[in-house]
Design a protein around this motif. Structure first.
Motif, PDB file in Angstrom:
ATOM      1  N   VAL A  99       0.855  -1.192   0.000  1.00 37.88           N
ATOM      2  CA  VAL A  99       0.000   0.000   0.000  1.00 37.88           C
ATOM      3  C   VAL A  99       0.889   1.239   0.000  1.00 37.88           C
ATOM      4  O   VAL A  99       1.862   1.315   0.771  1.00 37.88           O
ATOM      5  N   TYR A 100       0.580   2.194  -0.867  1.00 41.06           N
ATOM      6  CA  TYR A 100       1.210   3.518  -0.884  1.00 41.06           C
ATOM      7  C   TYR A 100       0.109   4.561  -0.900  1.00 41.06           C
ATOM      8  O   TYR A 100      -1.012   4.311  -1.385  1.00 41.06           O
ATOM      9  N   ASP A 101       0.423   5.743  -0.342  1.00 44.56           N
ATOM     10  CA  ASP A 101      -0.541   6.819  -0.507  1.00 44.56           C
ATOM     11  C   ASP A 101      -0.265   7.569  -1.816  1.00 44.56           C
ATOM     12  O   ASP A 101       0.729   7.311  -2.497  1.00 44.56           O
ATOM     13  N   PHE A 102      -1.141   8.482  -2.160  1.00 45.96           N
ATOM     14  CA  PHE A 102      -1.032   9.159  -3.450  1.00 45.96           C
ATOM     15  C   PHE A 102       0.220  10.037  -3.533  1.00 45.96           C
ATOM     16  O   PHE A 102       0.624  10.440  -4.631  1.00 45.96           O
ATOM     17  N   ASP A 103       0.843  10.343  -2.380  1.00 46.36           N
ATOM     18  CA  ASP A 103       2.070  11.153  -2.397  1.00 46.36           C
ATOM     19  C   ASP A 103       3.319  10.298  -2.532  1.00 46.36           C
ATOM     20  O   ASP A 103       4.432  10.834  -2.580  1.00 46.36           O
ATOM     21  N   GLY A 104       3.159   8.973  -2.553  1.00 42.95           N
ATOM     22  CA  GLY A 104       4.313   8.085  -2.719  1.00 42.95           C
ATOM     23  C   GLY A 104       4.881   7.550  -1.431  1.00 42.95           C
ATOM     24  O   GLY A 104       5.915   6.874  -1.448  1.00 42.95           O
ATOM     25  N   ASN A 105       4.214   7.762  -0.303  1.00 41.20           N
ATOM     26  CA  ASN A 105       4.689   7.244   0.972  1.00 41.20           C
ATOM     27  C   ASN A 105       4.252   5.780   1.137  1.00 41.20           C
ATOM     28  O   ASN A 105       3.101   5.431   0.879  1.00 41.20           O
ATOM     29  N   SER A 106       5.181   4.938   1.581  1.00 39.97           N
ATOM     30  CA  SER A 106       4.880   3.518   1.782  1.00 39.97           C
ATOM     31  C   SER A 106       4.108   3.347   3.090  1.00 39.97           C
ATOM     32  O   SER A 106       4.554   3.770   4.161  1.00 39.97           O
ATOM     33  N   VAL A 107       2.938   2.685   3.000  1.00 40.97           N
ATOM     34  CA  VAL A 107       2.095   2.442   4.163  1.00 40.97           C
ATOM     35  C   VAL A 107       2.211   0.983   4.621  1.00 40.97           C
ATOM     36  O   VAL A 107       2.338   0.695   5.805  1.00 40.97           O
ATOM     37  N   GLY A 117       6.707   4.096   5.821  1.00 38.65           N
ATOM     38  CA  GLY A 117       6.830   5.430   6.391  1.00 38.65           C
ATOM     39  C   GLY A 117       7.719   6.371   5.609  1.00 38.65           C
ATOM     40  O   GLY A 117       7.888   7.525   6.001  1.00 38.65           O
ATOM     41  N   LYS A 118       8.300   5.911   4.501  1.00 33.33           N
ATOM     42  CA  LYS A 118       9.181   6.751   3.698  1.00 33.33           C
ATOM     43  C   LYS A 118       8.557   7.018   2.332  1.00 33.33           C
ATOM     44  O   LYS A 118       7.728   6.266   1.853  1.00 33.33           O
ATOM     45  N   ASN A 119       9.021   8.093   1.705  1.00 39.00           N
ATOM     46  CA  ASN A 119       8.496   8.487   0.405  1.00 39.00           C
ATOM     47  C   ASN A 119       9.379   7.914  -0.703  1.00 39.00           C
ATOM     48  O   ASN A 119      10.598   8.066  -0.698  1.00 39.00           O
ATOM     49  N   TRP A 120       8.728   7.244  -1.692  1.00 36.57           N
ATOM     50  CA  TRP A 120       9.461   6.580  -2.773  1.00 36.57           C
ATOM     51  C   TRP A 120       8.965   7.054  -4.144  1.00 36.57           C
ATOM     52  O   TRP A 120       9.116   6.340  -5.144  1.00 36.57           O
ATOM     53  N   MET A 121       8.403   8.242  -4.189  1.00 31.35           N
ATOM     54  CA  MET A 121       7.877   8.744  -5.454  1.00 31.35           C
ATOM     55  C   MET A 121       8.962   8.878  -6.524  1.00 31.35           C
ATOM     56  O   MET A 121       8.709   8.708  -7.715  1.00 31.35           O
ATOM     57  N   SER A 122      10.194   9.152  -6.110  1.00 31.77           N
ATOM     58  CA  SER A 122      11.280   9.359  -7.079  1.00 31.77           C
ATOM     59  C   SER A 122      12.026   8.070  -7.417  1.00 31.77           C
ATOM     60  O   SER A 122      13.027   8.120  -8.148  1.00 31.77           O
ATOM     61  N   LEU A 123      11.567   6.916  -6.910  1.00 35.73           N
ATOM     62  CA  LEU A 123      12.275   5.657  -7.157  1.00 35.73           C
ATOM     63  C   LEU A 123      12.214   5.292  -8.642  1.00 35.73           C
ATOM     64  O   LEU A 123      11.157   5.325  -9.264  1.00 35.73           O
ATOM     65  N   VAL A 124      13.372   4.939  -9.201  1.00 35.78           N
ATOM     66  CA  VAL A 124      13.484   4.586 -10.621  1.00 35.78           C
ATOM     67  C   VAL A 124      14.172   3.234 -10.726  1.00 35.78           C
ATOM     68  O   VAL A 124      15.191   2.992 -10.070  1.00 35.78           O
ATOM     69  N   ASP A 125      13.614   2.312 -11.552  1.00 33.71           N
ATOM     70  CA  ASP A 125      14.233   1.001 -11.720  1.00 33.71           C
ATOM     71  C   ASP A 125      15.340   1.075 -12.775  1.00 33.71           C
ATOM     72  O   ASP A 125      15.523   2.133 -13.415  1.00 33.71           O
ATOM     73  N   PRO A 126      16.119   0.002 -13.001  1.00 35.91           N
ATOM     74  CA  PRO A 126      17.232   0.053 -13.964  1.00 35.91           C
ATOM     75  C   PRO A 126      16.812   0.403 -15.382  1.00 35.91           C
ATOM     76  O   PRO A 126      17.654   0.851 -16.178  1.00 35.91           O
TER      77      PRO A 126
END
Length: 459
Positions: A99-107, A117-126
């Protein structure tokens, strides 16, 4: 060069060229056909995984629906309860819900707790895919599938993964689960290597036999034609068998996970809620109504999971046999429902064919389920025996019986399913009831048993 030699050369040379050309064409055609089959196999496995994760997501939604639908937009307690439920709904070593919220925070992320509890909106895969951002976009657009690379919990390595996500708009959440595609890629690579190796060997063999003489060239051409066709057919059969085996493994795994995991946990929650409802009594009518609604939702979810699990092969039969499986089922039934049950299978010889054994186990499941849901019984008696080489089973209880001669509409879908299962083997299922309880008698013919070995050969 004599005329005869020239004539033979003119006759043989074009034949050799044509033979090589035809051989190359057949090789290319066979390779193309085999690769097409591989692509179809990959697409079939991918479609199977997509259907699987979509169904699992729907199961997860069903398990939290009662809490979510009754919660307010800022109900922190409800969010915590939903998070705990989703954290516990794992299936297999690499199966979990996130589950993530719309802002990219992991729930919720059961396998990688450091993400919570951290934001991963900027996470990019290889491959440059903005994974979390794309998942949120897909869920907000109505839900769907997204493919990307993600760390596989069981191996720690990056693998291709396909996820199915839906939105929980009231809380600005997305809920999803996924399946790793490493097994699909591995099988495709193995099939490609086998095709390349066999094609190369076939072409060299044809070329060697084409040079000595016209007969060898012609014979080799015929040989390669049939060999390539045989290769294509063999690869197709192999891929088809792999699809069947993969489906059976997935069905068995899902049956174990649904029946032994989620279903049992939800049953425990249901009885806990019923106990809470009885203790609440008239102290808080509002709380009592909420508990009743929760119990109703849990019952619906349990029925859905049970129906899915019952459609798959019960692996317990393969592991411990029919008698032991029925005793194990009876013990769980008694522990779950509080209804005393006795099982008499002394002297029973389990010589049924596998499909008939499965049908007998399914009927027992359905019968005990009906007792639990409708009979209000305190005791159940189950007897299993052989009569002149034929299998017999009787189940009786002391609950609220139904006289079907007076109320034929009482026959439900479960009873019809039981009759169909037994009727498939030419057997008979008799169900009777009155004020003293219900009685079920099942009779299977000899054709449902495995043939007896020749006594002379055994001696």
């Amino acid at each position: 060069m004599t005329f005869r030699q020239k004539l033979m050369t003119l006759a043989v040379a074009p034949l050799i060229v044509v033979t090589i050309a035809v051989t190359m064409f057949l090789t290319w055609q066979s390779t193309r056909l085999a690769r097409s089959n591989i692509e179809a196999f990959q697409q079939s496995m991918l479609s199977s995984k997509q259907a699987e994760i979509a169904n699992l997501t729907n199961v997860a939604l069903s398990s939290i629906n009662s809490i979510y639908s009754n919660a307010a937009q800022d109900d922190v307690e409800a969010k915590v309860r939903v998070s705990e439920i989703l954290m516990s709904l794992d299936y297999g070593k690499d199966g979990y819900f996130f589950v993530y919220d719309f802002d990219g925070n992991s729930v919720v992320h059961p396998r990688q707790l450091f993400r919570n509890g951290k934001n991963w909106m900027s996470l990019v895969d290889p491959d440059g895919d903005r994974v979390i951002s794309e998942l949120i976009k897909t869920a907000r657009a109505g839900g769907g599938y997204h493919r990307y690379k993600w760390q596989q919990p069981s191996t720690g390595a990056l693998s291709d993964k396909i996820s199915y996500v839906v939105a929980l708009p009231k809380w600005n959440w997305i809920l999803g689960t996924g399946a790793y595609l490493d097994d699909v890629a591995a099988q495709a690579r193995a099939a490609n290597l086998a095709i390349q190796d066999r094609t190369r060997q076939s072409f060299v063999l044809v070329a060697l036999f084409a040079l000595p003489a016209v007969f060898i060239v012609f014979a080799t051409c015929i040989f390669v034609t049939f060999d390539q066709r045989k290769l294509a057919n063999a690869v197709q059969k192999q891929l088809t068998q792999r699809v069947i085996e993969t489906q059976e493994r997935e069905r068995s795994r899902l049956a174990r996970e649904l029946h032994d995991g989620i279903s049992q946990e939800l049953l425990g929650v249901r009885y806990a809620m019923e106990l809470a409802g009885r203790r609440a009594g008239d102290v808080s009518p509002e709380l009592n109504r909420a508990i009743e609604e929760t119990i109703s939702t849990l019952n619906t979810t349990i029925r859905e999971i049970r129906n899915i699990s019952h459609d798959l092969r019960p692996r317990v039969l393969d592991d411990i046999g029919l008698v032991a499986a029925i005793k194990n089922l009876s013990e769980k039934f008694s522990a779950r429902s509080g209804v005393a049950i006795s099982v008499d299978a002394d002297g029973f010889v389990d010589d049924l064919v596998p499909d008939a054994r499965t049908a007998l186990f399914r009927v027992t499941q359905e019968a005990l389920s009906n007792v639990e849901r409708h009979a209000g019984a305190s005791r159940v008696a189950l007897r299993l025996w052989n009569e002149r080489g034929r299998t017999r089973m009787q189940i009786s209880d002391d609950g609220r019986g139904v006289d079907f001669s007076r109320t034929p509409q009482a026959r439900g879908l479960g009873m019809e399913n039981m009759r169909e299962r037994i009727g498939h083997f030419g057997g008979v299922l008799l169900i009777d009831g009155d004020a003293n309880g219900m009685r079920l008698l099942l009779m299977l013919p000899r054709s449902a048993s495995q043939p007896v070995a020749d006594s002379g050969a055994a001696a």
